[in-house]
Every structure is written in structure tokens, then in C-alpha cells.
Write a protein that holds these residues in place. Structure first.
Motif, short mmCIF file in Angstrom:
data_model
loop_
_atom_site.label_atom_id
_atom_site.label_comp_id
_atom_site.label_asym_id
_atom_site.label_seq_id
_atom_site.Cartn_x
_atom_site.Cartn_y
_atom_site.Cartn_z
N GLN A 184 0.72 -1.28 -0.26
CA GLN A 184 0.03 -0.32 -0.09
C GLN A 184 0.74 0.90 -0.48
O GLN A 184 1.71 0.98 0.08
CB GLN A 184 -1.06 0.07 1.51
CG GLN A 184 -1.99 -1.39 1.14
CD GLN A 184 -2.31 -1.26 -0.53
OE1 GLN A 184 -3.98 -0.19 0.06
NE2 GLN A 184 -2.54 -2.13 -1.30
N ALA A 185 -0.07 2.30 -0.74
CA ALA A 185 1.20 3.43 -0.56
C ALA A 185 1.68 4.22 -0.13
O ALA A 185 1.04 4.16 1.78
CB ALA A 185 0.27 4.32 -1.03
N THR A 186 2.68 4.54 0.42
CA THR A 186 3.45 5.59 1.82
C THR A 186 2.61 6.58 1.24
O THR A 186 1.50 7.04 1.45
CB THR A 186 4.77 5.33 1.71
OG1 THR A 186 5.23 6.35 0.30
CG2 THR A 186 5.62 4.18 1.80
N THR A 187 3.45 7.69 2.09
CA THR A 187 2.52 9.36 2.00
C THR A 187 2.02 9.85 1.23
O THR A 187 2.67 9.74 0.45
CB THR A 187 3.38 10.16 2.63
OG1 THR A 187 4.20 9.06 4.62
CG2 THR A 187 2.74 11.15 3.77
N ASN A 188 0.59 9.83 1.38
CA ASN A 188 0.28 10.23 -0.45
C ASN A 188 -0.86 11.84 -0.04
O ASN A 188 -1.48 11.43 1.47
CB ASN A 188 -0.56 9.83 -1.09
CG ASN A 188 -1.30 8.66 -0.68
OD1 ASN A 188 -2.60 8.88 -0.76
ND2 ASN A 188 -0.63 7.77 0.22
N PHE A 189 -1.90 12.48 -0.58
CA PHE A 189 -2.73 13.21 -0.18
C PHE A 189 -3.62 13.54 -1.26
O PHE A 189 -3.22 13.08 -2.58
CB PHE A 189 -1.97 14.61 0.08
CG PHE A 189 -1.69 15.53 -1.40
CD1 PHE A 189 -2.63 15.94 -1.85
CD2 PHE A 189 -0.56 15.69 -1.75
CE1 PHE A 189 -1.87 17.33 -3.11
CE2 PHE A 189 0.06 15.32 -3.36
CZ PHE A 189 -0.86 16.76 -3.37
N LEU A 190 -4.82 13.90 -1.08
CA LEU A 190 -5.73 13.94 -2.39
C LEU A 190 -6.22 15.19 -1.53
O LEU A 190 -6.33 15.63 -0.30
CB LEU A 190 -6.62 13.45 -1.92
CG LEU A 190 -6.35 11.69 -1.97
CD1 LEU A 190 -7.45 10.94 -2.13
CD2 LEU A 190 -6.66 11.93 -3.94
N LEU A 191 -6.69 17.00 -2.06
CA LEU A 191 -7.18 18.33 -1.85
C LEU A 191 -8.00 18.19 -2.63
O LEU A 191 -8.02 18.56 -4.09
CB LEU A 191 -5.53 19.16 -2.24
CG LEU A 191 -5.79 20.80 -2.09
CD1 LEU A 191 -6.74 21.01 -0.25
CD2 LEU A 191 -5.07 20.90 -2.11
N GLY A 192 -9.20 18.61 -2.46
CA GLY A 192 -9.94 18.56 -2.94
C GLY A 192 -11.06 20.29 -2.62
O GLY A 192 -10.87 21.36 -1.48
N VAL A 193 -11.93 20.83 -3.48
CA VAL A 193 -12.45 22.20 -3.21
C VAL A 193 -14.39 21.40 -3.86
O VAL A 193 -14.28 21.32 -5.33
CB VAL A 193 -12.30 23.09 -3.77
CG1 VAL A 193 -11.65 22.93 -5.82
CG2 VAL A 193 -13.17 24.13 -3.49
N THR A 194 -15.32 22.24 -2.88
CA THR A 194 -16.28 21.73 -3.45
C THR A 194 -16.90 23.23 -3.68
O THR A 194 -16.85 23.76 -2.55
CB THR A 194 -17.33 21.12 -2.46
OG1 THR A 194 -16.04 19.41 -2.90
CG2 THR A 194 -19.03 20.64 -3.03
N LEU A 195 -17.96 23.00 -4.84
CA LEU A 195 -18.46 24.68 -5.18
C LEU A 195 -20.14 24.03 -4.96
O LEU A 195 -20.58 23.27 -5.91
CB LEU A 195 -18.41 25.46 -6.07
CG LEU A 195 -16.96 25.50 -6.08
CD1 LEU A 195 -15.96 26.20 -7.36
CD2 LEU A 195 -15.72 26.60 -5.42
N LYS A 196 -21.07 24.71 -4.51
CA LYS A 196 -22.69 24.20 -3.72
C LYS A 196 -23.29 26.08 -4.33
O LYS A 196 -22.63 27.00 -3.87
CB LYS A 196 -22.65 24.04 -3.14
CG LYS A 196 -22.39 22.52 -2.49
CD LYS A 196 -22.82 22.28 -1.16
CE LYS A 196 -21.62 20.68 -0.55
NZ LYS A 196 -22.56 20.30 0.70
#
Length: 749
Positions: free
Chosen positions: A736-748
Motif C-alpha cells: 500500500q502507498a506510503t505518505t500521499n495526499f488528496l486535496l479537493g474543493v467543492t462549490l455549492k
């Protein structure tokens, strides 16, 4: 897409002609019950172990990873990802049981694959974005449609219609080239009608080399909500193209053991290119190197739901479903013979390389219904359904380097699988007094399965089996007051063998049976909660891997007479203030097979000519062994800190104990325990010109733990005649992956 929009347009027109009732107030709309889900879901007093998750709880981590990964914090749950980063092929186990034993329904419609009985979430990317809530029932649970629940039931409910129009879009970027983009639109209720839809795109390069994913999906719904009647039509689907990483990584490669890698290369006669791949790839190694070694599959679901409230006491729901799926996986094979594909060819011994595709072309039809009578303290349900599955399996060569001409694009094998599944149940819930609640459920299920033709190994298939199952469930809940309660239940579940069990096994396997005993305690107060659930799952004829092989060398499952899973599941949470809360769960269990015979095949050869001299199974008897992939300890916890309004910071932790790769309880064939921590941050803004802007950050494996979450093993003898050499064991893992990230923005809007 054209037939999708045509379907919705016709539906809206038909519903418009059906009724001209005036728009009702929101209270009336909310009181129109989803009868089918009411019949199949557990409620607060139902004497089973379950957890509900709302869409709000999923929002901050729903950044493109598959649904199993998003459920990783639930009690007794262990998840894995073939590509290592949660996108693509992923899996879930509950109480040690794999996905083929977890019954999945979407709005009450069965979703498990009819033949393998597994669930492939890669075919429904970003489906969580169209989910209102999820209920995971552990153990046998309440009545379900579709395959038998032998470890859990996972019930998904799609979005409730929005009363107001909306538009939402989410955009995510992350490690390994991962990105997600979606847009959702809804009309809101207009004269009792509504239309909603979503389009999504997810892409990732994967942590494992070349394990890329190219996923797209859509969801559309149109409906009518009246005072007594609701109708909704739903069409959703997904298209996936994933580069294969099914092979796994040899143990020596995972561990960076150069001597072990060289030994693996030598005993497996690896080519120079294969050897270089192993020696230089590290733990992100992928066996496959052909540029189009992909799985390419598309699936579309059409659902129609009709609910009607006949009176204050009687209501009904009828639902229909059609699912269309078609796709293939492509493989490059070197050193093949013409006879591997066309055994009757006069040139069968000619050798060359080939590119082949193995296809599945299937149709699934489902009809489910539920009638509900509810008056005073009595709640009665009569429900059931009928499912029909037709699956065409075939293979074709699309290229070859054989020195003779072969029929390209002609099917070299073909088989058809047919399954018919009937079930009906009668369920009663009775509130005996302010303290006592009783539950009883009687289900009858019949399964007919047949398959004819040839397997992908060109072995003749001739299967025609019928199964009749009776699955009773009984339980009681006693409430001391509004905060404390205890419950107990007993349930029986039966499960038919899957397609591979029936087509590959030289002897016809028995169906599996489970007696599930559950006893629990619940405490729930405004600031804290705690639950404890004891379970004992006693199996008869559980199907497990024993090392035995079919006549082409593939692993097959055999019945073991007696086995069990026993444990305690603990959950607790405390809200210290509006700024700080903690939630935790832990499962402690024993998972045992009473006795079974483990088989290793012994090949002896002439050391001068390397010709095979003999080939025979060597059998070893084992008693009281651990069931594979069933850790004795699974624990999770989340600490949430909200320093200011609309800002949430969370530390999410998961511990999974040691797991064995087979059922021999051998330390040399196991996965080490692991402890992984993720960080999640979410921040929301509410400007005057739009409803909301939400920023979500997920940093996975913040302490860079190098761990594996899945694997497999096999052993064999390959030794000179009459020698006493020990068997060779090959372990493969999924890092499994070592340190990793996901960054998101949601507009409503």
C-alpha cells in the motif's frame, strides 16, 4: 447516453400524465416512506449489529477513492487496494469474510455479481457522491435480496430528492496523478416532480507501477412525489479502464531482499526483462509490462421504484431493475502454443506469442417487492423478489506471432451461465411493552444455476444445480430506559457455491450454512455512546482454499466440516465539547477451522533430462487452525478537533493485526500487523453569492508506514526423484502507498 436521456424524458412525460395532484408541503413528502428500505434495513431497536453512515459523514473524505476505502473506519472492517492508493480495484472484508460473502443492495436491488458473488466497486466510480446514506449490518443481519450474507450486508440508499434546485461541482488533485472532477445538478421539487443528475471523472496513475485507472460515471434520477404515491426512475453507470495489478509483488521484492529476488528469478526461470523488472522496481513492482494489459468494462443500471400508501396502516413498494454489463481484460502471453487456443489444429504444437481478450457479456434483471402493515405496536412485512442473470463468457485472440495462420477474432472458448434466484420473506416486529421489542423473520430462497460450454482453459463445463434454503431469524431487545438497551438474536444463513466452485471443482461442493448468534449492549446519550456486541458465527461446510488444484493447476476451494468466528465488537465515542470529540472501535476475535487436509503437489523430475517422473498430492492434516485473512484484532479511532467554526481537523487511525495467507497458521505465510494514521482537514465558507465553498484535505499514511494489506500464497515440491527436499513456498503481497495526499474543493450553488 442518448437512450439514457430518452428514458428519462419518457418517464417524466408518463408520470405527468399519471397524476395532476397539487404540490404537497414538505412534511407530507417526508412522511411518504421508502417501504422497501424499511423492510430490509435495521432500526434502532432491531437486535443486530449495524452502523449507519450519512452523506455528511462521507463528504470530507470522498475525494475519489473507492467506497470500501471510505468505510475503513467501521467496526470489524479491513480494506485493501490492488493499485495501492484506493483507486481502481479495491476490496473489503468484514469479520474476516471477503466481499463474496457481503450482501450488497442499492435501493433494495441486489448488486453482487451473480456468478462470482463478489462486488466490483471499480464499475461504479464516485457512486458515493450520489448516496444519501449507507448501512453496514454485521453478521447475517435482516432479510436481504440477492446473495446470502455470510459476513455482512451493505445497504446503499441513493440521494433523497432536494426540495430546492442546486448545482455542485467538486475538483480533486493528489499524489500519483490522482484527480477527480464531477458536477451535480438538481431541479428541486416543481409541482411534485424533480430531476437530478451527476457526471464524474476519476483518473490515477496508481502507487504500483503502471496501475493506472481511467474511470467515468454518471447518475440520473427523475421522479414524482405525491401525498400517497412516489415514483422514481434511476439510471446510473460506470466505465472503467484499469491497468492490471492483480499479480501482486513477490515477498522478496517487497522486502528488498536481493538474494531472495535472485533465488525467485532462478527457480522461476524468469526472462532477462522480468528479472530486471524485479531487481529495479522496488515495492511498487508490477509484473505486467505490456502497454495494454488492461481491464476494460462498462456497466449500466436502470431502476424503477413505485411506492404507494394505501391507508394509514398499509403501504407497498415495487421495484424493477435491468443491468447491462460488457467488457474484457486483455493479456499478452509469450511462449504459447496454437493448441492452447485451438487444440484440434494440425499445427497445435507451433509456438509463438499472443494477445488475447477474455470477455464477459451479461444481463441482470431484478424484481423486488415489499408490503407493509403497521398499526400500533405491530409491524408486518411480506416481501421478496426474483432475479435473472445471463452471462456469456468468451475469449478471442486479437494478435499473434505463430508461424502458421490462426483464426483471429474468432472465439476460442465460449460458455453461458444462467442463474435464477427467487426469495420471499415474512417479517414481524412487535413492541411488547415500553421495554420489550421482538423481531422474527422467515425467508425462503431458491437458486437455480446452470452453465454449459468450455472454460477459458478449454475444459468442458456442464453444470445444472438447484438449491433450496430456509433462513429464519429471531431476536429480542430489552430497553432499560431511553439510554440503555440489550439485545440478542439468532439467525441462519445458507449460501450456494459460486461459479468457480461449480465449474472447476472435480467434486460437487456442498452449499455453506451459518448459524449466527449475536448479543449486544447499547448506551446512547447526548455527549457519549458505547456499544458492545458479542458474536459467534458457526459454519457448516465453509468453502476454503486447501492448497488443492483443479486439472489445469488453478486453486480450488473445498468444504471444511466445522469452522467458526467468535468475537466481541466494541464502540465508544465522547464529545468533550463543541471543539473536541473522539470515536473508537475495536474487534477482538478467534477465527478457527476445526480440521482440514492441506494439499501440496509433489513434482519429481529426472535431474539429467529434467523430464517429469511423477506428480502427486502430498496431504497434511491440520487441526484448530486460524482462518486466513481473519486478524484477531482490528481497531480504529478518530480524534476530531474544531478550533473555529467550519474548520474540522481529524486524526484517523487504523490497526489491523497479523493475518495468515492460508489456513495452516504458518508464520512464514502471513502478513504483519500494521498501524496506519491519516489526517483529514475540512474548511467551509458561506459567501453571500453562493451556498458553500468547501476545502477538503486528506493525507494518507502520515507516518509513512510500509505495509501490505492483501496477498496470496502457494507451495509446491520440485525436486529430483527420491530426494527429501522441502517444499517451495511463494508469497505474493499487495503493498500500500506510503505518505500521499488528496486535496479537493467543492462549490455549492
Amino acid at each position: 447516453m442518448k437512450n439514457l436521456f430518452a428514458f428519462l424524458a419518457l418517464f417524466v412525460l408518463s408520470v405527468s400524465a399519471f397524476s395532476q395532484e397539487k404540490q404537497q408541503d414538505s412534511t407530507t413528502v417526508e412522511e411518504l416512506k421508502e417501504v422497501l428500505l424499511s423492510a430490509t434495513r435495521a432500526k434502532d431497536k432491531t437486535p443486530v449489529a449495524f452502523t449507519n453512515i450519512s452523506k455528511e459523514q462521507l463528504e470530507s473524505t470522498n475525494l475519489g477513492q473507492d467506497l470500501p476505502i471510505l468505510l475503513d473506519q467501521l467496526p470489524s472492517v479491513v480494506t485493501t487496494s490492488d493499485a495501492g492508493a484506493g483507486v481502481g480495484y479495491t476490496g473489503i472484508r468484514v469479520r474476516g469474510t471477503d466481499a463474496t460473502r457481503v450482501n450488497v443492495t442499492i435501493n433494495g436491488i441486489p448488486y453482487n455479481d451473480s456468478e462470482s458473488q463478489g462486488t466490483f466497486w471499480v464499475n461504479m466510480p464516485d457512486f458515493v457522491s450520489s448516496v444519501e446514506d449507507i448501512q453496514l449490518q454485521r453478521g447475517v443481519g435482516t432479510s436481504t435480496n440477492g446473495s446470502g450474507a455470510f459476513g455482512a450486508s451493505l445497504n446503499l440508499k441513493t440521494l433523497e430528492p432536494s426540495k430546492e434546485g442546486y448545482a455542485t461541482t467538486t475538483h480533486v488533485v493528489g499524489s500519483y496523478g490522482t484527480r477527480k472532477h464531477n458536477v451535480s445538478l438538481g431541479s428541486g421539487l416543481k409541482n411534485n416532480f424533480y430531476v437530478e443528475g451527476r457526471l464524474s471523472k476519476i483518473m490515477s496513475d496508481g502507487y504500483i507501477d503502471r496501475a493506472s485507472s481511467d474511470l467515468s460515471s454518471y447518475y440520473t434520477e427523475a421522479g414524482y412525489l405525491g401525498e400517497k404515491t412516489s415514483i422514481k426512475a434511476i439510471v446510473f453507470g460506470g466505465k472503467e479502464k484499469t491497468y492490471q495489478s492483480w499479480y501482486g509483488t513477490p515477498e522478496a521484492v517487497v522486502n528488498g531482499d536481493l538474494a531472495g529476488i535472485q533465488a525467485f528469478i532462478d527457480r522461476n526461470y524468469s526472462s532477462d526483462a522480468e528479472a530486471a523488472n524485479m531487481l529495479y522496481s522496488g515495492r511498487t513492482y508490477n509484473y505486467y509490462t505490456y502497454d495494454n494489459e488492461v481491464d476494460d468494462y462498462e456497466q449500466t443500471h436502470y431502476q424503477l421504484h413505485f411506492s404507494h400508501q394505501f391507508s394509514d396502516y398499509f403501504s407497498a413498494n415495487i421495484s424493477g431493475n435491468y443491468t447491462r454489463g460488457k467488457g474484457f481484460f486483455e493479456q499478452y502471453k509469450d511462449g504459447e502454443e496454437v493448441g492452447d487456443y485451438f487444440p484440434n489444429s494440425p499445427d497445435a504444437s507451433e509456438e509463438g506469442d499472443a494477445i488475447r481478450r477474455r470477455w464477459l457479456d451479461n444481463h441482470f434483471y431484478a424484481f423486488v417487492y415489499s408490503l407493509n402493515y403497521h398499526k400500533d405496536n405491530l409491524n408486518l412485512y411480506l416481501g421478496g423478489g426474483y432475479n435473472k442473470y445471463d452471462g456469456d463468457h468468451f475469449g478471442e485472440l486479437i494478435w499473434d506471432s505463430f508461424p502458421v495462420s490462426v483464426p483471429i477474432r474468432t472465439n476460442y472458448y465460449n460458455s453461458l451461465g444462467k442463474k435464477r434466484d427467487y426469495n420471499t420473506y415474512f417479517k414481524a416486529e412487535y413492541t411488547i411493552s415500553n421495554n420489550w421489542f421482538a423481531f422474527a423473520d422467515l425467508q425462503y430462497r431458491r437458486v437455480d444455476y446452470s452453465s454449459y460450454g468450455n472454460s477459458s482453459d478449454l475444459i468442458p463445463i456442464a453444470v445444472d444445480e438447484q438449491y433450496n434454503f430456509f433462513n429464519p431469524k429471531l431476536g429480542l431487545t430489552y430497553s432499560f430506559n431511553n439510554f440503555h438497551s440489550v439485545y440478542g438474536s439468532f439467525a441462519v444463513a445458507n449460501r450456494e457455491p459460486n461459479r468457480d466452485d461449480l465449474t472447476k471443482n472435480p467434486t460437487l461442493p456442498n452449499p455453506e450454512r451459518l448459524h449466527d448468534f449475536e448479543f449486544g449492549y447499547k448506551l446512547k446519550k447526548p455527549k457519549y455512546y458505547a456499544t458492545a456486541n458479542l458474536y459467534y458465527m458457526n459454519y457448516k461446510d465453509q468453502l476454503v482454499l486447501t492448497g488443492d488444484l483443479d486439472n489445469v493447476g488453478d486453486a480450488i476451494r473445498m468444504n471444511v466440516d466445522k469452522s467458526y468466528r467468535a468475537g466481541i465488537e466494541l464502540q465508544a465515542g465522547y464529545k468533550f465539547s463543541n471543539k473536541l470529540r473522539i470515536d473508537a472501535n475495536a474487534t477482538f476475535s478467534k477465527n478457527k477451522i476445526d480440521a482440514f487436509d492441506y494439499v501440496v503437489y509433489d513434482t519429481q523430475y529426472d535431474p539429467n533430462t529434467y523430464d517429469e517422473v511423477s506428480y502427486a498430492p502430498v496431504t497434511t492434516s491440520y487441526k484448530d487452525t486460524d482462518i486466513s485473512f481473519s486478524p484477531n484484532v482490528v481497531a480504529g479511532g478518530t480524534v476530531t478537533f474544531s478550533p473555529v467554526k467550519n474548520l474540522n481537523l481529524a486524526l484517523i487511525s487504523k490497526y489491523v493485526g497479523k493475518q495468515y495467507l492460508d489456513n495452516t497458521s504458518s508464520d512464514s505465510k502471513s502478513m504483519d500487523a500494521y498501524f496506519v494514521n491519516n489526517f483529514n482537514a475540512s474548511f467551509k465558507l458561506n459567501p453571500s453569492w453562493m451556498k458553500e465553498i468547501a476545502f477538503n484535505l486528506l493525507v494518507n499514511n502520515i507516518f509513512n508506514e510500509k505495509y501490505v494489506s492483501n496477498g496470496y500464497t502457494y507451495s509446491y515440491y520440485y525436486r529430483p526423484e527420491n530426494s527429501n527436499d522441502a517444499p517451495i513456498t511463494e508469497n505474493f503481497y499487495y503493498p500500500q502507498a506510503t505518505t500521499n495526499f488528496l486535496l479537493g474543493v467543492t462549490l455549492k450553488f
